[in-house]
Design a protein around this motif. Structure first.
Motif, PDB file in Angstrom:
ATOM      1  N   TYR A  94      10.625 -12.633  -3.874  1.00 31.75           N
ATOM      2  CA  TYR A  94      10.017 -11.504  -3.168  1.00 31.75           C
ATOM      3  C   TYR A  94      10.851 -11.114  -1.951  1.00 31.75           C
ATOM      4  CZ  TYR A  94       5.591 -11.030  -5.665  1.00 31.75           C
ATOM      5  OH  TYR A  94       4.637 -10.752  -6.600  1.00 31.75           O
ATOM      6  N   LYS A  95      11.324 -12.130  -1.237  1.00 30.82           N
ATOM      7  CA  LYS A  95      12.094 -11.885  -0.015  1.00 30.82           C
ATOM      8  C   LYS A  95      13.380 -11.135  -0.322  1.00 30.82           C
ATOM      9  CE  LYS A  95      13.881 -14.240   4.097  1.00 30.82           C
ATOM     10  NZ  LYS A  95      14.073 -15.551   4.763  1.00 30.82           N
ATOM     11  N   LYS A  96      14.065 -11.555  -1.407  1.00 34.23           N
ATOM     12  CA  LYS A  96      15.308 -10.886  -1.790  1.00 34.23           C
ATOM     13  C   LYS A  96      15.059  -9.424  -2.155  1.00 34.23           C
ATOM     14  CE  LYS A  96      17.857 -14.940  -3.432  1.00 34.23           C
ATOM     15  NZ  LYS A  96      18.454 -15.617  -4.609  1.00 34.23           N
ATOM     16  N   ILE A  97      13.949  -9.209  -2.871  1.00 33.07           N
ATOM     17  CA  ILE A  97      13.631  -7.834  -3.284  1.00 33.07           C
ATOM     18  C   ILE A  97      13.320  -6.966  -2.079  1.00 33.07           C
ATOM     19  CG2 ILE A  97      11.934  -6.410  -4.497  1.00 33.07           C
ATOM     20  CD1 ILE A  97      11.755  -8.663  -6.582  1.00 33.07           C
ATOM     21  N   PHE A  98      12.448  -7.449  -1.190  1.00 31.86           N
ATOM     22  CA  PHE A  98      11.995  -6.600  -0.090  1.00 31.86           C
ATOM     23  C   PHE A  98      12.987  -6.547   1.066  1.00 31.86           C
ATOM     24  CE2 PHE A  98       8.011  -7.176  -2.362  1.00 31.86           C
ATOM     25  CZ  PHE A  98       7.512  -5.888  -2.327  1.00 31.86           C
ATOM     26  N   ASN A  99      13.999  -7.426   1.036  1.00 34.45           N
ATOM     27  CA  ASN A  99      15.088  -7.288   1.999  1.00 34.45           C
ATOM     28  C   ASN A  99      16.080  -6.221   1.568  1.00 34.45           C
ATOM     29  OD1 ASN A  99      14.219  -9.096   3.885  1.00 34.45           O
ATOM     30  ND2 ASN A  99      15.401 -10.828   3.101  1.00 34.45           N
ATOM     31  N   ASN A 100      15.979  -5.824   0.293  1.00 32.97           N
ATOM     32  CA  ASN A 100      16.818  -4.737  -0.211  1.00 32.97           C
ATOM     33  C   ASN A 100      16.122  -3.411   0.117  1.00 32.97           C
ATOM     34  OD1 ASN A 100      17.710  -2.647  -2.151  1.00 32.97           O
ATOM     35  ND2 ASN A 100      18.991  -4.291  -2.957  1.00 32.97           N
ATOM     36  N   LYS A 101      16.744  -2.633   0.979  1.00 29.79           N
ATOM     37  CA  LYS A 101      16.110  -1.412   1.467  1.00 29.79           C
ATOM     38  C   LYS A 101      15.788  -0.442   0.345  1.00 29.79           C
ATOM     39  CE  LYS A 101      16.588   2.140   5.029  1.00 29.79           C
ATOM     40  NZ  LYS A 101      17.437   2.686   6.111  1.00 29.79           N
ATOM     41  N   TYR A 102      16.730  -0.304  -0.597  1.00 25.33           N
ATOM     42  CA  TYR A 102      16.526   0.638  -1.700  1.00 25.33           C
ATOM     43  C   TYR A 102      15.333   0.221  -2.556  1.00 25.33           C
ATOM     44  CZ  TYR A 102      17.256   3.086  -6.106  1.00 25.33           C
ATOM     45  OH  TYR A 102      17.065   3.849  -7.226  1.00 25.33           O
ATOM     46  N   LEU A 103      15.298  -1.072  -2.945  1.00 22.70           N
ATOM     47  CA  LEU A 103      14.212  -1.549  -3.808  1.00 22.70           C
ATOM     48  C   LEU A 103      12.866  -1.492  -3.092  1.00 22.70           C
ATOM     49  CD1 LEU A 103      15.865  -4.633  -5.572  1.00 22.70           C
ATOM     50  CD2 LEU A 103      15.371  -2.394  -6.557  1.00 22.70           C
ATOM     51  N   SER A 104      12.852  -1.898  -1.823  1.00 22.41           N
ATOM     52  CA  SER A 104      11.581  -1.901  -1.091  1.00 22.41           C
ATOM     53  C   SER A 104      11.032  -0.490  -0.928  1.00 22.41           C
ATOM     54  CB  SER A 104      11.750  -2.559   0.282  1.00 22.41           C
ATOM     55  OG  SER A 104      12.694  -1.858   1.059  1.00 22.41           O
ATOM     56  N   ASN A 105      11.933   0.480  -0.692  1.00 25.08           N
ATOM     57  CA  ASN A 105      11.479   1.876  -0.581  1.00 25.08           C
ATOM     58  C   ASN A 105      10.940   2.394  -1.909  1.00 25.08           C
ATOM     59  OD1 ASN A 105      12.078   2.100   2.121  1.00 25.08           O
ATOM     60  ND2 ASN A 105      14.113   2.969   1.794  1.00 25.08           N
ATOM     61  N   LYS A 106      11.606   2.005  -3.003  1.00 23.86           N
ATOM     62  CA  LYS A 106      11.134   2.399  -4.328  1.00 23.86           C
ATOM     63  C   LYS A 106       9.734   1.844  -4.586  1.00 23.86           C
ATOM     64  CE  LYS A 106      14.080   4.843  -6.845  1.00 23.86           C
ATOM     65  NZ  LYS A 106      13.673   6.065  -7.574  1.00 23.86           N
ATOM     66  N   TYR A 151       7.554   0.759  -2.399  1.00 22.95           N
ATOM     67  CA  TYR A 151       6.602   1.368  -1.477  1.00 22.95           C
ATOM     68  C   TYR A 151       6.153   2.732  -1.988  1.00 22.95           C
ATOM     69  CZ  TYR A 151       4.786   3.755   2.630  1.00 22.95           C
ATOM     70  OH  TYR A 151       3.999   4.477   3.488  1.00 22.95           O
ATOM     71  N   GLY A 152       7.122   3.505  -2.530  1.00 28.09           N
ATOM     72  CA  GLY A 152       6.783   4.828  -3.052  1.00 28.09           C
ATOM     73  C   GLY A 152       5.769   4.760  -4.172  1.00 28.09           C
ATOM     74  N   TYR A 153       5.957   3.801  -5.092  1.00 23.18           N
ATOM     75  CA  TYR A 153       5.019   3.663  -6.211  1.00 23.18           C
ATOM     76  C   TYR A 153       3.654   3.189  -5.727  1.00 23.18           C
ATOM     77  CZ  TYR A 153       8.890   4.260  -9.498  1.00 23.18           C
ATOM     78  OH  TYR A 153       9.936   4.769 -10.209  1.00 23.18           O
ATOM     79  N   VAL A 154       3.657   2.224  -4.816  1.00 20.99           N
ATOM     80  CA  VAL A 154       2.380   1.711  -4.295  1.00 20.99           C
ATOM     81  C   VAL A 154       1.653   2.793  -3.520  1.00 20.99           C
ATOM     82  CG1 VAL A 154       1.338   0.023  -2.731  1.00 20.99           C
ATOM     83  CG2 VAL A 154       3.214  -0.665  -4.227  1.00 20.99           C
ATOM     84  N   TYR A 155       2.409   3.560  -2.761  1.00 23.95           N
ATOM     85  CA  TYR A 155       1.816   4.658  -1.988  1.00 23.95           C
ATOM     86  C   TYR A 155       1.099   5.646  -2.898  1.00 23.95           C
ATOM     87  CZ  TYR A 155       1.732   9.067   0.569  1.00 23.95           C
ATOM     88  OH  TYR A 155       1.352  10.251   1.129  1.00 23.95           O
ATOM     89  N   LYS A 156       1.793   6.056  -3.978  1.00 21.40           N
ATOM     90  CA  LYS A 156       1.191   7.010  -4.914  1.00 21.40           C
ATOM     91  C   LYS A 156      -0.051   6.429  -5.571  1.00 21.40           C
ATOM     92  CE  LYS A 156       5.495   9.435  -5.985  1.00 21.40           C
ATOM     93  NZ  LYS A 156       6.507   9.710  -7.029  1.00 21.40           N
ATOM     94  N   PHE A 157       0.023   5.147  -5.929  1.00 19.15           N
ATOM     95  CA  PHE A 157      -1.115   4.510  -6.598  1.00 19.15           C
ATOM     96  C   PHE A 157      -2.322   4.430  -5.667  1.00 19.15           C
ATOM     97  CE2 PHE A 157      -3.587   0.723  -7.625  1.00 19.15           C
ATOM     98  CZ  PHE A 157      -3.921   0.982  -8.950  1.00 19.15           C
ATOM     99  N   ILE A 217      -4.916  14.566   8.268  1.00 17.43           N
ATOM    100  CA  ILE A 217      -4.616  13.150   8.081  1.00 17.43           C
ATOM    101  C   ILE A 217      -5.380  12.668   6.862  1.00 17.43           C
ATOM    102  CG2 ILE A 217      -4.705  10.859   9.096  1.00 17.43           C
ATOM    103  CD1 ILE A 217      -4.600  12.116  11.824  1.00 17.43           C
ATOM    104  N   ASN A 218      -4.687  12.570   5.762  1.00 15.75           N
ATOM    105  CA  ASN A 218      -5.411  12.247   4.532  1.00 15.75           C
ATOM    106  C   ASN A 218      -4.604  11.356   3.603  1.00 15.75           C
ATOM    107  OD1 ASN A 218      -3.483  14.017   3.713  1.00 15.75           O
ATOM    108  ND2 ASN A 218      -4.873  15.493   2.782  1.00 15.75           N
ATOM    109  N   ASN A 219      -3.622  10.635   4.126  1.00 19.48           N
ATOM    110  CA  ASN A 219      -2.865   9.774   3.223  1.00 19.48           C
ATOM    111  C   ASN A 219      -2.963   8.317   3.620  1.00 19.48           C
ATOM    112  OD1 ASN A 219      -0.897   9.193   5.182  1.00 19.48           O
ATOM    113  ND2 ASN A 219       0.302  10.972   4.643  1.00 19.48           N
ATOM    114  N   TRP A 220      -2.309   7.516   2.832  1.00 11.15           N
ATOM    115  CA  TRP A 220      -2.436   6.070   2.944  1.00 11.15           C
ATOM    116  C   TRP A 220      -2.021   5.549   4.316  1.00 11.15           C
ATOM    117  CZ3 TRP A 220       1.345   2.160   0.497  1.00 11.15           C
ATOM    118  CH2 TRP A 220       0.760   0.886   0.457  1.00 11.15           C
TER     119      TRP A 220
END
Length: 883
Positions: free
Chosen positions: A16-28, A30-36, A733-736
């Motif tokens: 998990y740490k390796k994934i979320f330390n990667n800025k590109y992957l963590s942003n990706k 986050y984008g999916y979780v945000y939409k969900f 103000i209506n988002n996550w």
């Protein structure tokens, strides 16, 4: 066993740490979780009817289209999902076919494949999707009723006619070949009994897709027009009218009627926009014009006046055809206005244009040496009668700025008829010839007749003079109208053209020729009483969605986006832009568009590298402007431009602050608000270190928890007392993200009781999540009731406490209106918990004291899932005894 679990847990953590330390992957991620999570947290919006939260199986075509989840549509098609035929409607099917045919494969790598290969691959994918959709749903598609209030006049049509409406030849082919194979329709498609009023060929002509017209005519064998009298009328309706009419006459062998009966709306308006050769051909065949005197003035406004302030100019060939058609109509005796006798020889004007077009074919302009002779040839045609003005020097400017083209010399036909001349290579008309044709149209037709209003005519004339550099014609042209426009009208027209084209010559003309009009000078050089850049109230009232947490910092957005007629920086050289700014500031022109906006437009809409290369020149111009307007040492600080104008570009902002600090004002709260809303911690720190703006007040406009935490815990700034109220009352103000912000602020204020002895909340809170956060903190003892105050300072006693929680977390109708299924689940769980515990008057479970349970309506909700839970809530509430 425990050791293995621990090792496994550590490995999982490391992954998990390796994934979320990667800025590109963590942003990706986050984008999916945000939409969900939006479906759970977007709880402000009312009237959703629970469409927003469904699982895969529950997602109907209606839900997919309403919520624009087209990736789910493609997934269902790939999964061979068969939609229920009741889901199909005319509008929905049009959207489905359009989405399929415009689907783009994001997996294509543009760096390894050419655009042509990508387009080919996308088209193959689109056709595969379309085939799959049609194959699975064909039975339903051929057994549904399709109609539209406007397109089919509420009458049901068959699938072939619908396929023509889609304007996708691929879908029409699928439907046709399938129906032919299954023998669904008659073999003779000429006899289709479509009740919408159109035959297949008629409808194809009307919609104007030549590929579909050919398919219906040649492949399907439809040769009979259902309404012969209106066939030409239909063929004129689309923007592709010239090609459609040509096909109608040459391939279908249509003979237009010589007399029309019935309604033919916009017939003449569409007819006169044909190519001139087709227009004359129809006239020779005896087709009436159905002339309407208002049409040509209407189209002149559309093609000439509205075209002056647009980047994409109208095609000259289209304009030429319109000019020739107009002259031809009037040469036949039709008049602009019956009450006026206009003495214009239209045949002579047509002949002049035909001679010019003939010279375009005859005289080669392939080299600069031939330009001068070509210019002489063109001018000799008119023998000093190019325009009817006492003073002209167009010949001197005619030899410049030529777009030389190699002409096709194979056709030496000297006949001047409209069908004889041949264009240069690539169907281009020489630059000089275009100019002289426009000159004829403007100065020998529009100006003498003057049926346009003076402002429109003034703009057209100024734009022509600017385009061809004939500035010496401004005075003799503009002041010799029949109805001379006022100096204000002339000045406004010139300014509009100047701003759109960054034309310094027009500004100089105003300064030199209009300085005698004192009232006009005061209008041109008026000063703003309020510095709008610095005015926080101006900024908040004029910026759309100012408080919206969905902020995207765009470096190319003007602070004042209402000035849409400014020049396009990517089309004009930077030196020309700087020269224009210099002239504007030199003459203190500040009327239509404030000079600060011109400066901002140049600084923000050019590449930063270009600006930095020329920044010294720009700053010298600004310093010169300050020195001219300085009256005394106390006044100069009020005249400085505000740094707000370039705060949207951090790199430029820092550079100017470090090198040209004295040239701008830096104290505006708008600066710090915009930076805080950008969530750029480095930029926020820069403002803090250099005391720029007003970060102390701007903290209220943070848009994520990270920036709030940084400003409070690192910079030591504090929120205002009413910040929670501002957030709660803000409909944008209506988002996550907003839920995290709200909870961080609430918890921060709870912990810092010395700084925030009272926590203000609004009387009515429309965000269910906010209400639950306050409720949780009150009932677990973290937030003492006496610290909570309604915004109007009402004491938060037991009665107000009960009322507040009822209004915000127990009002069943309000929770239903939020359209979030899981809020209802939470509410039902709490009611059931109350029934088990029966804790008497504990205000945490106030449901009935202020509410008539009979008003909860169940029957209005068609979704069985929602209907059942609302019924369960109502049944449970009825079991609670009145308190």
């Amino acid at each position: 066993m425990d050791v293995n679990k621990k090792e496994k847990s550590n490995k999982t953590y490391q992954l998990y740490k390796k994934i979320f330390n990667n800025k590109y992957l963590s942003n990706k991620i986050y984008g999916y979780v945000y939409k969900f999570n939006q479906q759970y947290t977007d709880c402000y919006s009312y009237g959703r009817s629970f469409r927003y939260c469904v699982n895969y199986q529950e997602a109907t075509l209606d839900w997919i289209i309403t919520n624009k989840k087209y990736s789910l549509l493609f997934d269902k098609i790939k999964s061979n999902h068969c939609f229920n035929k009741i889901e199909f409607s005319f509008d929905y099917l049009i959207i489905v076919i359009s989405q399929i045919m415009n689907f783009k494969n994001n997996e294509n790598d543009n760096s390894n494949n050419s655009n042509n290969n990508n387009n080919k691959e996308n088209k193959e994918i689109n056709l595969e999707l379309l085939n799959q959709f049609f194959k699975i749903n064909s039975n339903n598609l051929f057994n549904i009723k399709l109609n539209h209030p406007n397109l089919t006049y509420y009458r049901d049509i068959d699938l072939i006619e619908f396929a023509i409406h889609t304007q996708y030849i691929e879908f029409l082919k699928l439907v046709y070949y399938y129906s032919k194979d299954k023998k669904i329709f008659e073999d003779d498609y000429n006899n289709n009994s479509s009740s919408s009023g159109f035959g297949y060929l008629d409808l194809s002509l009307k919609l104007g897709n030549l590929e579909i017209i050919k398919f219906v005519h040649k492949v399907m064998g439809v040769t009979i027009l259902k309404d012969k009298q209106k066939a030409l009328h239909y063929s004129l309706m689309s923007e592709n009218r010239s090609r459609v009419v040509e096909y109608l006459l040459d391939e279908i062998k249509y003979q237009p009627p010589t007399v029309y009966s019935g309604a033919f709306d916009f017939f003449f308006q569409n007819l006169i926009q044909l190519e001139f050769k087709l227009f004359k051909r129809l006239h020779e065949l005896g087709s009436p014009f159905l002339y309407h005197s208002d049409v040509i003035p209407l189209l002149i406004n559309k093609k000439f006046y509205n075209n002056t302030l647009k980047l994409q100019k109208i095609n000259f060939k289209e304009l030429l055809d319109f000019i020739q058609c107009s002259f031809f109509v009037y040469s036949l005796g039709y008049t602009l206005f019956d009450r006026y006798k206009i003495n214009v020889d239209y045949n002579s004007l047509l002949l002049k244009i035909e001679k010019l077009l003939y010279s375009n074919n005859k005289d080669p302009l392939s080299s600069s040496s031939s330009s001068s002779s070509s210019s002489s040839t063109i001018l000799s045609i008119f023998k000093n009668k190019v325009i009817n003005l006492k003073t002209t020097s167009s010949s001197s400017s005619s030899t410049s700025s030529l777009n030389n083209n190699n002409n096709n010399n194979n056709n030496n036909n000297n006949n001047f008829s409209c069908t004889s001349y041949v264009y240069s290579n690539n169907n281009e008309i020489n630059y000089l010839i275009q100019k002289e044709i426009k000159r004829i149209y403007i100065f020998e037709f529009l100006v003498p007749i003057e049926f346009l209003n003076s402002t429109t005519l003034c703009v057209i004339v100024v734009d022509f003079i600017r385009e061809y550099g004939e500035y010496n014609l401004l005075t003799p042209s503009l002041f010799k109208f029949k109805n001379t426009p006022s100096p204000f009208e002339i000045c406004n027209s010139i300014l509009n053209i100047a701003y759109f084209n960054s034309d310094s010559n027009l500004i100089n003309y105003i300064e030199n020729d209009f300085s005698k009009y004192k009232e006009l000078v005061s209008f041109l050089k008026k000063e703003k009483i309020v510095d709008e850049d610095e005015s926080f109230s101006y900024y908040t009232s004029n910026t759309s969605n100012f408080y919206n947490f969905e902020n995207k910092n765009n470096n190319n957005n003007n602070l004042n986006n209402q000035f849409e007629t400014l020049f396009y920086t990517n089309k004009i050289k930077i030196q020309d832009q700087i020269q224009f700014l210099s002239i504007i500031l030199k003459n203190s022109i500040n009327s239509l568009i404030p000079n600060r906006i011109i400066l901002q437009h140049i600084l923000l809409n050019n590449d930063i590298e270009i600006i930095l290369e020329n920044i010294e020149q720009i700053m010298n111009i600004i310093k010169g402007y300050y020195s001219r307007i300085q009256k005394d040492i106390n006044e100069i600080s009020k005249k400085l431009f505000n740094a707000v104008i370039f705060v949207d570009n951090k790199e430029l902002f820092k550079f100017i602050f470090k090198n040209y600090k004295d040239c701008f004002k830096w104290g505006s709260e708008v600066i710090s608000v915009k930076v805080v809303r950008s969530n750029d911690l480095d930029f926020i720190q820069f403002l803090f270190d250099n005391d720029i703006g007003n970060l102390k007040n701007s903290i209220n406009y943070c848009t994520n928890r990270v920036s709030i935490q940084y400003m409070t815990e690192t910079l030591g700034l504090y929120f205002s007392d009413d910040l929670l109220v501002s957030i709660c009352n803000n409909p944008n103000i209506n988002n996550w993200n907003s839920n995290y912000i709200f909870n961080y602020i609430l918890n921060y204020k709870i912990k810092n009781s010395n700084q925030y002895p009272f926590i203000l909340i609004p009387h009515i809170m429309k965000n269910y999540k906010y209400c639950k956060s306050i409720e949780l903190n009150v009932w677990n003892g973290t937030l003492l009731p006496e610290r909570v105050q309604i915004y109007d300072r009402t004491p938060f006693n037991r009665e107000t406490l009960e009322k507040w929680f009822f209004e915000n977390t127990r009002n069943v109708e309000k929770i239903i209106a939020l359209g979030n299924y899981y809020h209802l689940v939470d509410l039902l769980n709490e009611i059931e918990q109350y029934l088990i515990s029966l804790e008497g008057c504990n205000p945490k479970y106030i449901f009935k004291r202020y509410y008539n349970i009979a008003s909860v309506r169940v029957q209005h909700y068609s979704n069985p899932k929602i209907k059942n839970i609302i019924k369960s809530i109502k049944d449970s509430l009825n079991q609670i005894p009145n308190i």
